[in-house]
Structures are given as structure tokens and as C-alpha cells.
Design a protein around this motif. Structure first.
Motif, PDB file in Angstrom:
ATOM      1  N   MET A   1       0.874  -1.285  -0.140  1.00  0.00           N
ATOM      2  CA  MET A   1      -0.058  -0.070  -0.222  1.00  0.00           C
ATOM      3  C   MET A   1       0.774   1.240   0.096  1.00  0.00           C
ATOM      4  SD  MET A   1      -3.208   0.416   2.470  1.00  0.00           S
ATOM      5  CE  MET A   1      -4.328  -0.800   1.980  1.00  0.00           C
ATOM      6  N   ILE A   2       1.837   1.198   0.934  1.00  0.00           N
ATOM      7  CA  ILE A   2       2.754   2.325   0.857  1.00  0.00           C
ATOM      8  C   ILE A   2       3.497   2.727  -0.478  1.00  0.00           C
ATOM      9  CG2 ILE A   2       5.186   3.140   1.623  1.00  0.00           C
ATOM     10  CD1 ILE A   2       4.208   1.885   4.291  1.00  0.00           C
ATOM     11  N   ASP A   3       3.746   1.673  -1.143  1.00  0.00           N
ATOM     12  CA  ASP A   3       4.487   1.508  -2.139  1.00  0.00           C
ATOM     13  C   ASP A   3       3.472   2.179  -3.189  1.00  0.00           C
ATOM     14  OD1 ASP A   3       7.076   0.932  -3.280  1.00  0.00           O
ATOM     15  OD2 ASP A   3       5.892   0.008  -4.863  1.00  0.00           O
ATOM     16  N   TRP A   4       2.301   1.677  -3.459  1.00  0.00           N
ATOM     17  CA  TRP A   4       1.191   2.250  -4.128  1.00  0.00           C
ATOM     18  C   TRP A   4       1.009   3.673  -4.204  1.00  0.00           C
ATOM     19  CZ3 TRP A   4      -0.564   0.824  -8.640  1.00  0.00           C
ATOM     20  CH2 TRP A   4      -0.766  -0.758  -9.036  1.00  0.00           C
TER      21      TRP A   4
ATOM     22  N   ILE B   1      -6.833   1.100  -0.781  1.00  0.00           N
ATOM     23  CA  ILE B   1      -7.122   1.296   0.727  1.00  0.00           C
ATOM     24  C   ILE B   1      -8.575   0.828   0.434  1.00  0.00           C
ATOM     25  CG2 ILE B   1      -7.462   2.889   2.502  1.00  0.00           C
ATOM     26  CD1 ILE B   1      -4.998   4.232   1.260  1.00  0.00           C
ATOM     27  N   GLN B   2      -9.260   1.438  -0.376  1.00  0.00           N
ATOM     28  CA  GLN B   2     -10.827   1.241  -0.201  1.00  0.00           C
ATOM     29  C   GLN B   2     -11.127  -0.283  -0.425  1.00  0.00           C
ATOM     30  OE1 GLN B   2     -13.326   2.849   0.299  1.00  0.00           O
ATOM     31  NE2 GLN B   2     -12.536   5.013   0.063  1.00  0.00           N
ATOM     32  N   ALA B   3     -10.568  -1.079  -1.191  1.00  0.00           N
ATOM     33  CA  ALA B   3     -10.556  -2.436  -1.380  1.00  0.00           C
ATOM     34  C   ALA B   3     -10.392  -3.025  -0.087  1.00  0.00           C
ATOM     35  CB  ALA B   3      -9.856  -3.094  -2.507  1.00  0.00           C
TER      36      ALA B   3
ATOM     37  N   LEU C   1      -9.837 -10.567  -3.736  1.00  0.00           N
ATOM     38  CA  LEU C   1      -9.038 -10.810  -5.003  1.00  0.00           C
ATOM     39  C   LEU C   1      -8.527  -9.315  -5.423  1.00  0.00           C
ATOM     40  CD1 LEU C   1     -10.862 -13.349  -6.968  1.00  0.00           C
ATOM     41  CD2 LEU C   1      -8.588 -13.467  -5.897  1.00  0.00           C
ATOM     42  N   THR C   2      -9.277  -8.345  -5.022  1.00  0.00           N
ATOM     43  CA  THR C   2      -8.954  -7.008  -5.624  1.00  0.00           C
ATOM     44  C   THR C   2      -7.685  -6.499  -4.814  1.00  0.00           C
ATOM     45  OG1 THR C   2     -11.187  -6.304  -5.753  1.00  0.00           O
ATOM     46  CG2 THR C   2      -9.722  -4.404  -5.924  1.00  0.00           C
ATOM     47  N   VAL C   3      -7.633  -6.844  -3.528  1.00  0.00           N
ATOM     48  CA  VAL C   3      -6.605  -6.524  -2.490  1.00  0.00           C
ATOM     49  C   VAL C   3      -5.531  -7.250  -3.050  1.00  0.00           C
ATOM     50  CG1 VAL C   3      -5.505  -6.597  -0.358  1.00  0.00           C
ATOM     51  CG2 VAL C   3      -7.934  -5.921  -0.570  1.00  0.00           C
ATOM     52  N   MET C   4      -5.566  -8.490  -3.511  1.00  0.00           N
ATOM     53  CA  MET C   4      -4.283  -9.431  -3.655  1.00  0.00           C
ATOM     54  C   MET C   4      -3.904  -8.986  -5.056  1.00  0.00           C
ATOM     55  SD  MET C   4      -3.802 -10.981  -1.045  1.00  0.00           S
ATOM     56  CE  MET C   4      -2.529 -11.966  -1.852  1.00  0.00           C
ATOM     57  N   GLN C   5      -4.779  -8.415  -5.956  1.00  0.00           N
ATOM     58  CA  GLN C   5      -4.298  -7.985  -7.104  1.00  0.00           C
ATOM     59  C   GLN C   5      -3.481  -6.737  -7.149  1.00  0.00           C
ATOM     60  OE1 GLN C   5      -7.347  -9.045 -10.387  1.00  0.00           O
ATOM     61  NE2 GLN C   5      -7.596  -6.983 -10.118  1.00  0.00           N
ATOM     62  N   PHE C   6      -3.407  -5.999  -6.139  1.00  0.00           N
ATOM     63  CA  PHE C   6      -2.732  -4.622  -6.013  1.00  0.00           C
ATOM     64  C   PHE C   6      -1.523  -5.402  -5.411  1.00  0.00           C
ATOM     65  CE2 PHE C   6      -6.549  -1.858  -5.991  1.00  0.00           C
ATOM     66  CZ  PHE C   6      -6.152  -0.954  -6.828  1.00  0.00           C
TER      67      PHE C   6
END
Lengths: 232, 555
Positions: free
Chosen positions: B389-392, B404-406, B436-441
């Protein structure tokens, strides 16, 4: 510097790579990234590296199982992991540093700086020396070590039971990992002070160290003063 | 407590068995025929026989000498045990009668098998007296029961049975209460345990047996009905002898219940057939057979290391000892009581086990809740997510915000299902999709979700598919197109529901073979929690990836 990153999270692996490049800049001759232990291990078998960045939990596999065989090798290992509860154990195995996730450039750079710092580092909780022998890795309790003799890129470990073992890391690298009780008394000798009996001064101002088992090791002129302080 | 009562009963009955009258009496002698002189004190009956002989429908007489060594301290009575109707004479004086003996044109009115007569004090002085009975026994002709004559203080004769009865009724009452309680317990418990019902029956039969045994003291049983009571006692004992081993066999999970029951039944019926008319012997053999059968079951239970088996064994051995030292009637009741006590004890053990099971099921449920909550806060998930997340956020704040929303959404769903045992299957699918959305990131792999045949009205345990999905993400490598597809399908057949979950990807090689990690343990525990043992879980490599099948049976 030849660097290997074993990390199964693509995003984090890329972050590690970016930060590593930022730190070492021109000194990097190659960075390899693998997302599984198997692939990482086979890379190590076939290539020489200087630094390993390792995650301890990869695709549900426990990285600890291979940590022994990693630290027995000639390169330094830095753990980058979410499981901070494993940090202490990792240090006892003799890793250079343990970087907890989430990390930033500053923390990672601190770990990298240890590689080039000669002599001691802050964390000295190493308890074992992992030694490769006939394809297996064996853990030697550092209490068993009398002294270490440098032999170029290798080191010879002289043990209390009279046996000798060869370690893939250089004496300088081991010195970075070993606790304070180990003292560099000569350019080729690293001694456990618990084993030292007394300093013997010979005519012509040459100094030697008598060990409890009767062995005598040379003391470097430049090291004598410091050693004398510590022996008292 | 009950044991103490029994002990008191025995003590009392023994102490009261000792007659307060010091007397001797000679054996009773008999003569068929009728002569009023035969009642006289001084009639010479030396030619009479000590055997009754065949009296058929005729009148016969019985005479017996009673000698008082000391003048009795209180009014004297006689207890007469006799079949038939009779008149009783004391030194030639008519004292009373029991029933009406056969007269011309008048059939006999049967008397009671046991009767009591008071002797006037004037006639009961020290010395020799003659008891004479003028009898007919026109019914149950074949039964030639010798006539029992027992002199004693009249009040004692009446009081002694009362004391005995009071204790026996106390015991019977306890069994009746137990029977009623266990019937209610059986009716009202969700798990119909037949051992409870059997135990209720054992208690009821035991109550009935005690009542039947001692009813003779407060019902006038005519001698013609005498055997009816014994017959009832026999069958009650028969039933108890069958049910007690059955109970033990259920309680101690004896392997060959049916065979044991059949053999036991055959033996009991054989005993009945061989010893007809020997009522006491039959009942005694019944209880012996019951005892042996129980012993076999308990010995087997000890070998199987069943709880409580040693207690029951000691109980059985104690009954054997009691039977060896005591008069049969008491021995029977005491040993039955011991056995019932053993069963009661087993019951408490059983109840304890049920409590423990209940407790552990509660524990399991709360442990599973905890495991579900831990899924999202365990360091591996949380810190890797935060690092990515930090990286994104550093690289592209807009996508970082989506990430973050996901994650927030996944947390929300997890939160809302964390305390449920079953959730709507759609909610589970939502959870999987946000995951899956979270893991995609994190993994930067494209994950696709498909589902087919889903019935929206269906419920499943929370995070069941989610857990299998996590496994799929962990152990798969995408094909060349950097895509992993997950497909959930639902199927309903006549007797089971089936979810199949297919991961379309390459399977990672593993360093160490593992018997499904914590994930599978969680799945299996959740299935057990909701469906007991009515489920099947198979997870294995399949062409093109990995296939997990969950079947839930209706019965």
C-alpha cells in the motif's frame, strides 16, 4: 554487488529492487528477483552473490527451514519480513539484519550500511555458526568456538573438541556477525576472549596470547593495547 | 443413603426375626378325613403322617404341638401359611377360620395364603398346646404345600411386615421418582438417548417388582391367586435381567449388542421353561444370568478402557458377595439396588461427557470466530498489504486510494460475518471478490472470478470459500498471460449439495509435503461445526490447476 531478492509479493519485490538500486547506485552488477524458495535456491547454486534479501514466509512455505543453509554461505543475508516475532531467532542464526515490513528507504539503507561497516555491529545475538559440510548444514554453537583463523575468502573455525571446520564467509564477515566476546587479535585471528588465559610478552616486543587449552596465538602490534585493556 | 437404608432394613428385620416367645413345636402331622375329636388336645395322633398325601376334594386335618417354656409376656398370635380354607382350633377351642371349607352343596371359599389369629391369653399358659386345622383345598389340588404354623407375640406378627414394608416402599419410591425423572429427561432432550429410556424402564420395573413382592402384606391374596403374584414377579425379573445387560452394553459400547441380547433372551426363556413352578429358583437364576451377562460386558469394557467400568465391576462383585451372605429376597433387592446405583453413577459420567462435549463445541465455535478475525490481522497478511500500500501510495496516490478502499471493504465484510456460523453464499462471494482486488494490488497478477449455478438462498460457513481462495492464490503460478481464474459452481442433487471451486493456473511445487495447512483445518472445523459428519472435502491437483470439492449431505 550481486544481489538476490527472494520475495513472493511482486509489489514488494519491486520496491526492494528500487530501493536497493538507489542505495548502491553504480556498485550493482546485478539484481535477481525470485518469488519462490525453490527458484531462489537453484539460482544460488549456479551463481555467486554478495547479498541475499529474504522473506521468511513465501507462498506458505517457511523460509526458516532454509535459513540455516543460507547463513552458512559466503554472502550476507538480510531478512525482510512481516513476522517480527521471528527476528530474534533469525539473529541467533547469524543474519546481518532483520528489516520489518512495512519498511522505507531509510531502514533498508541502515541494513545495507552494515555490510561495509568493518568490525562490530549493534546487534550481537548470534548464537550459532552454520557450517556446510558434504551438502548438509550443521549448526555449531559459538560457545564451542575457540578462535577463528582467516584463510582468504574462507575462515577456519577451531573448536573446543579439537576439530576444525571451514566456513564459507570471510573472517571479516564473521567479525561483523559475532558477539563482543570475540576479539580480533591479529589480522588473521579472531579469538573468543572467554578462552584467553593471559598475554605473553616475548623479548623484541612480540606478543602472544595463551589460551586456556595451552595453545598460543600471535597478537598483532596494533591490537595489543586494546586487547590489554579488555583482558584486565 | 440408599445403602444405609438397606442396611437398616436388614438390621431391623434380623433383630425382629428373633421371636419374643420361647416355644418349641413338633412337626405338623396330617390325616385325611373329618372327625371333631381331632381338634382335642389329648387326641393321640401318633398314627398320623408327616406327609399330607393326596387330599383331593376331601376334608383333612393338620395337628401341631406348641410348647410354651415361659408364659408369654403379651397376647399370643399364630401365623398360618396354608393353601385352602380352614378352621383353626387351639386346644380344641375354635379360634377362627380362614375362608369357608367345602360344605354340602356349598363350594369352598378360598382363604388367604397367609393368615393371623389371636389366641386368648387364658388359653396361652406355660406348657403343651395343640394347634389343629380342619382344611379343604379344592383348588390348585396338585400343590401340596406343607402347612406352616408360627406362634409369636400377636402385635409383633402384625408390626413386623409394616416395618419391612416401610423401608421397601421408601426404596420403591426412590425408584419411581428416578423412573419418572428419566422418562421426562428422555422426552425433553434433543438427543434421544435410548439408554436413558432403558434406564427409566429399569427403574420402573424395579419399582413394580418391589411393590409386587411386598403387596402380600397389605392385600388379602387368596391362595388361588397366590401364584399370579409370583408369576408377575418372575416376568418382571425376566425383563430386568434382559434390560440391565442391554443398558450396560449400550453404555459401554459393547461390540455385539444384538448377538448378546438374543443369546441372553434364549437363556432366560430356557430357564423359565425348565424351572416352571419353581418361582424363587427361576427368579434367582434370572438374576444370576443377568449378573453373568453384565460381568462379561463390564470385563470387555475394562479391556476397552471405558470410563466407569471399574466402578461397575466392583458393584457387581459386591452384589455377588451380598447374595452369598444374605437371605435371597433381601439379597435380590440389595443387588438390584447396587446395580441401579452403578447405572446412576454411569449416568452422571455420561452427563459429564455431554457437558464436556457441549463445552468443547462452544470452545470450538469461539476458536473459529477468533481464527476468522485473525485472518485479516495476522502479520503476514496485514504487513505485506501495508507495505504494498505504501508503495502504491508513493507511486500513484489514486490507485493507492483504490487499494485502501478495497481493503476497507474486505475488513467490513469480515467484521459483519465474524460472529456468524452460517452466512448467505452471496456475501461469501463478495468477500472473495474484494479479497481478490486487494491481492491484485499486492501480487500484480490479474485475478478473475466466475461463479455459476449459485442459489442465493443458500447459506455456508463464513470464509469457507475465502480460505480455499487464499490457498489458491498462495500455491498457484499464473499461466503465461499473467492471469489466474477462480470458478465457483454449485450443484444440488437429490441427497447432497455440492460446491466445486476450481483454480485455473499452474501449481507451485512445494518443498515439503504438507497435510493441508491451517486453512484446511479451518475449513474442516467449520464444516463439522455446521454439518457434524455430513460433509466431504476433497482438494487436489486437477488438469489445468487445482480443484476443491465440498459435498454437504442432507442426512
Amino acid at each position: 554487488m550481486r544481489i538476490l531478492i527472494i520475495e513472493d509479493e511482486a509489489r514488494i519485490a519491486r520496491r526492494l529492487e528500487r530501493m536497493t538500486r538507489d542505495f548502491f547506485e553504480q556498485n550493482i552488477s546485478g539484481i535477481a528477483i525470485y518469488d519462490s524458495l525453490q527458484n531462489g535456491l537453484s539460482y544460488i547454486e549456479n551463481h555467486t552473490i554478495d547479498l541475499l534479501l529474504l522473506d521468511l514466509n513465501l507462498n506458505g512455505e517457511n523460509g526458516f527451514d532454509i535459513l540455516e543453509s543460507m547463513v552458512a554461505r559466503s554472502f550476507h543475508t538480510i531478512i525482510v519480513s512481516a513476522n517480527t516475532d521471528k527476528a530474534i531467532t533469525a539473529f541467533t542464526y547469524g543474519v546481518l539484519d532483520f528489516v520489518a515490513k512495512p519498511f522505507d528507504q531509510a531502514r533498508l539503507s541502515m541494513a545495507f550500511r552494515r555490510i561495509n561497516a568493518s568490525g562490530k555491529n549493534a546487534e550481537h545475538t548470534m548464537k550459532y555458526l552454520a557450517v556446510k559440510k558434504a551438502g548438509n548444514t550443521r549448526l555449531i554453537d559459538i560457545q564451542e568456538v575457540l578462535y577463528i583463523k582467516g584463510a582468504g575468502i574462507y575462515s577456519e573455525l577451531y573448536l573446543q573438541n579439537g576439530k576444525q571446520e571451514l566456513h564459507d564467509k570471510s573472517m571479516e564477515m564473521l567479525e561483523q556477525l559475532l558477539p563482543d566476546s570475540f576479539e580480533r587479535i591479529h589480522k588473521s585471528y579472531l579469538v573468543s576472549l572467554d578462552q584467553a588465559e593471559k598475554i605473553i610478552i616475548k623479548p623484541g616486543s612480540s606478543y602472544s596470547l595463551l589460551l586456556k587449552n595451552g595453545e598460543i596465538l600471535p597478537i598483532g602490534r596494533s591490537k595489543y593495547k586494546e586487547l590489554k585493556q579488555k583482558m584486565i | 443413603m440408599q445403602r444405609l437404608l438397606i442396611f437398616l432394613t436388614i438390621a431391623l428385620s434380623f433383630s425382629s426375626c428373633k421371636s419374643a416367645v420361647t416355644s418349641e413345636h413338633s412337626p405338623t402331622v396330617y390325616q385325611t378325613g373329618d372327625n371333631s375329636l381331632w381338634a382335642e388336645k389329648n387326641f393321640n395322633d401318633s398314627s398320623w403322617s408327616t406327609k399330607r398325601g393326596n387330599t383331593d376334594q376331601q376334608i383333612f386335618w393338620a395337628r401341631s404341638v406348641v410348647k410354651f417354656i415361659k408364659t408369654p409376656s403379651a397376647s399370643i398370635g399364630l401365623q398360618i401359611e396354608a393353601f385352602g380354607a380352614f378352621e383353626l382350633y387351639w386346644d380344641g377351642v375354635l379360634i377362627g377360620h380362614n375362608g369357608q371349607i367345602t360344605q354340602k352343596n356349598k363350594p369352598e371359599q378360598p382363604g388367604t395364603a397367609t393368615s393371623f389369629f389371636q389366641i386368648p391369653s387364658a388359653l396361652a399358659d406355660t406348657g403343651r398346646h395343640i394347634v389343629a386345622l380342619r382344611i379343604t383345598q379344592s383348588y390348585l389340588n396338585g400343590v401340596k404345600r406343607p402347612i406352616g404354623i408360627k406362634p409369636d407375640i400377636y402385635a409383633d406378627l402384625l408390626r413386623r411386615p409394616l416395618i419391612l414394608i416401610s423401608f421397601m416402599n421408601l426404596m420403591a419410591g426412590a425408584f419411581l421418582t428416578a423412573a419418572i425423572y428419566y422418562f421426562f429427561l428422555f422426552l425433553n432432550s434433543r438427543r434421544k438417548e435410548y439408554s436413558v429410556l432403558i434406564f427409566a424402564f429399569i427403574c420402573l420395573l424395579f419399582f413394580a417388582l418391589q411393590i409386587t413382592e411386598y403387596i402380600k402384606f397389605y392385600l388379602d391374596i387368596r391362595y388361588t391367586d397366590f401364584f399370579l403374584r409370583l408369576e408377575i414377579i418372575g416376568w418382571l425379573t425376566f425383563a430386568i435381567a434382559l434390560l440391565v445387560p442391554l443398558y450396560f452394553s449400550i453404555q459401554f459400547s459393547f461390540p455385539q449388542k444384538k448377538a448378546l441380547l438374543i443369546i441372553l433372551f434364549i437363556i432366560l426363556i430356557t430357564v423359565y421353561g425348565i424351572n416352571r413352578q419353581h418361582y424363587d429358583l427361576t427368579a434367582m437364576l434370572y438374576s444370576l444370568v443377568m449378573w453373568l451377562a453384565s460381568l462379561i460386558i463390564v470385563a470387555n469394557a475394562i479391556l476397552q478402557r471405558e470410563k466407569g467400568s471399574l466402578i461397575v465391576l466392583s458393584g457387581l462383585l459386591a452384589t455377588a458377595a451380598i447374595n452369598h451372605f444374605l437371605f435371597y429376597d433381601f439379597g435380590l433387592f440389595i443387588s438390584f439396588t447396587m446395580i441401579v446405583l452403578c447405572i446412576l453413577y454411569l449416568h452422571t459420567i455420561r452427563t459429564r461427557m455431554i457437558e464436556d462435549e457441549y463445552q468443547s463445541s462452544l470452545l470450538l465455535s469461539s476458536r473459529l470466530q477468533l481464527e476468522l478475525i485473525k485472518k485479516n490481522i495476522q502479520p503476514h497478511f496485514l504487513k505485506n498489504t501495508l507495505t504494498s500500500m505504501i508503495d502504491w501510495v508513493e507511486e500513484s496516490p489514486k490507485q493507492g486510494a483504490e487499494f485502501i478502499q478495497a481493503l476497507a471493504e474486505e475488513f467490513d465484510i469480515m467484521n459483519s460475518i465474524s460472529e456468524a456460523v452460517l452466512i448467505p453464499v452471496r456475501q461469501e462471494i463478495e468477500l472473495c471478490k474484494t479479497h481478490l482486488t486487494v491481492m491484485q494490488f499486492r501480487k500484480e497478477i490479474r485475478y478473475e472470478w466466475e461463479d455459476s449455478g449459485i442459489e442465493d438462498s443458500e447459506y455456508i460457513p463464513p470464509a469457507l470459500i475465502h480460505t480455499i481462495l487464499e490457498n489458491g492464490i498462495t500455491h498457484s503460478i499464473p499461466h503465461a498471460d499473467s492471469l489466474i481464474t477462480f470458478k465457483l459452481s454449485y450443484l444440488r442433487t437429490a441427497n447432497y449439495k455440492q460446491y466445486t471451486f476450481c483454480t485455473h493456473a499452474l501449481n507451485r511445487e512445494v518443498l515439503k509435503k504438507r497435510e493441508g495447512g491451517n486453512g484446511f483445518r479451518y475449513v474442516k472445523a467449520r464444516l463439522t461445526e455446521s454439518y457434524a459428519d455430513r460433509w466431504k472435502f476433497i482438494s487436489e491437483a486437477a488438469p489445468g490447476g487445482w480443484l476443491t470439492t465440498i459435498q454437504i449431505y442432507d442426512k
